[in-house]
Design a protein around this motif. Structure first.
Motif, mmCIF file in Angstrom:
data_model
loop_
_atom_site.group_PDB
_atom_site.id
_atom_site.type_symbol
_atom_site.label_atom_id
_atom_site.label_comp_id
_atom_site.label_asym_id
_atom_site.label_seq_id
_atom_site.Cartn_x
_atom_site.Cartn_y
_atom_site.Cartn_z
ATOM 1 N N PRO A 125 36.708 46.879 40.984
ATOM 2 C CA PRO A 125 37.868 46.533 40.143
ATOM 3 C C PRO A 125 38.531 45.222 40.535
ATOM 4 O O PRO A 125 38.919 44.435 39.659
ATOM 5 C CB PRO A 125 38.816 47.728 40.357
ATOM 6 N N PHE A 126 38.640 44.964 41.840
ATOM 7 C CA PHE A 126 39.268 43.717 42.286
ATOM 8 C C PHE A 126 38.378 42.518 41.978
ATOM 9 O O PHE A 126 38.855 41.463 41.554
ATOM 10 C CB PHE A 126 39.562 43.788 43.785
ATOM 11 N N ILE A 143 36.084 42.304 39.584
ATOM 12 C CA ILE A 143 36.064 42.085 38.133
ATOM 13 C C ILE A 143 37.363 41.444 37.668
ATOM 14 O O ILE A 143 37.361 40.530 36.833
ATOM 15 C CB ILE A 143 35.810 43.416 37.401
ATOM 16 N N ALA A 144 38.488 41.908 38.208
ATOM 17 C CA ALA A 144 39.786 41.326 37.835
ATOM 18 C C ALA A 144 39.831 39.840 38.190
ATOM 19 O O ALA A 144 40.248 39.003 37.372
ATOM 20 C CB ALA A 144 40.912 42.072 38.546
ATOM 21 N N GLY A 145 39.381 39.508 39.407
ATOM 22 C CA GLY A 145 39.370 38.106 39.808
ATOM 23 C C GLY A 145 38.468 37.265 38.926
ATOM 24 O O GLY A 145 38.831 36.142 38.537
ATOM 25 N N ALA A 146 37.301 37.801 38.585
ATOM 26 C CA ALA A 146 36.358 37.063 37.751
ATOM 27 C C ALA A 146 36.904 36.845 36.339
ATOM 28 O O ALA A 146 36.795 35.752 35.781
ATOM 29 C CB ALA A 146 35.027 37.816 37.691
ATOM 30 N N MET A 147 37.511 37.881 35.763
ATOM 31 C CA MET A 147 38.029 37.772 34.399
ATOM 32 C C MET A 147 39.215 36.805 34.330
ATOM 33 O O MET A 147 39.307 35.989 33.404
ATOM 34 C CB MET A 147 38.457 39.152 33.886
ATOM 35 N N ILE A 148 40.114 36.884 35.305
ATOM 36 C CA ILE A 148 41.266 35.961 35.316
ATOM 37 C C ILE A 148 40.785 34.523 35.466
ATOM 38 O O ILE A 148 41.258 33.611 34.772
ATOM 39 C CB ILE A 148 42.242 36.334 36.446
#
Length: 205
Positions: free
Chosen positions: A104-105, A107-112
């Motif tokens: 989750p962390f 993916i969140a970093g990649a999407m942002i």
């Protein structure tokens, strides 16, 4: 038949609970140290050739995304090679548990990063500090399956993330060492903790 299905379900639940509380040995100290070395080399390269590697926030982020992919590949390749040896029949459950904690962390970093890179490149100054804080959160959430001392490098990453975010928000230009220093020292600390934990385990055996 229903009793057998219930028994199998109970066994699966027990195995999952055991996996969630078992020390995860999939991270090789050498690979973690190698990822820190990659960060140091990237920061050095950006310092030596800023026109090519750090001319603007977009180029700066591109370099560090490449470093993150290379470091993740290094850690994952070495981890998959050793996790079967270390965890035996529980290997797949341990991998799944680690993925649930970390994905989750990541993916969140990649999407942002992707959204800002495509739509708001002027806001990319936020990324170095945010990346470090996400790494810190991975460390904090992994305390049940990694050595307790991991809390110290996790705290280091969080503190560095706060400082880097504060500096960047005040208009300080993105420096290669805003990434290179936190990651090279942080990964070295993680590698040392994992190495000492491995030595203690061998002594017990």
């Amino acid at each position: 038949m229903r009793d057998i299905e219930q028994a199998l379900s109970d066994i699966a639940g027990i195995r999952a609970q055991l996996a969630s509380s078992t020390r995860f040995h999939g991270f090789a100290p050498a690979a973690i140290m190698g990822s820190g070395a990659l960060a140091f080399l990237a920061a050095s390269a950006q310092t030596l050739w800023p026109e090519r590697l750090a001319s603007d926030p977009m180029r700066y982020v591109e370099v560090w995304v490449a470093v993150a992919i290379a470091a993740s590949g290094l850690i994952a390749t070495e981890g998959l090679a050793r996790i079967g040896r270390m965890h035996g029949t529980m290997a797949s459950m341990m991998v799944a548990g680690a993925a649930r904690q970390m994905a989750p962390f990541g993916i969140a970093g990649a999407m942002i990063t992707l959204i800002l890179y495509r739509s708001a490149p002027g806001s990319l100054w936020i990324m170095p500090g945010l990346w470090q804080m996400l790494i810190a959160l991975i460390g904090f959430t992994s305390l049940s399956t990694l050595p307790r001392a991991i809390i110290w490098p996790a705290g280091w990453y969080f503190l560095c993330g706060v400082i880097v975010l504060d500096l960047a928000s005040r208009g300080t230009p993105l420096s290669p060492w805003m990434m290179g220093l936190p990651f090279s020292l942080g990964q070295a600390a993680v590698a040392l903790i994992l190495h000492r934990d491995m030595e203690r385990r061998h002594v017990r055996l």
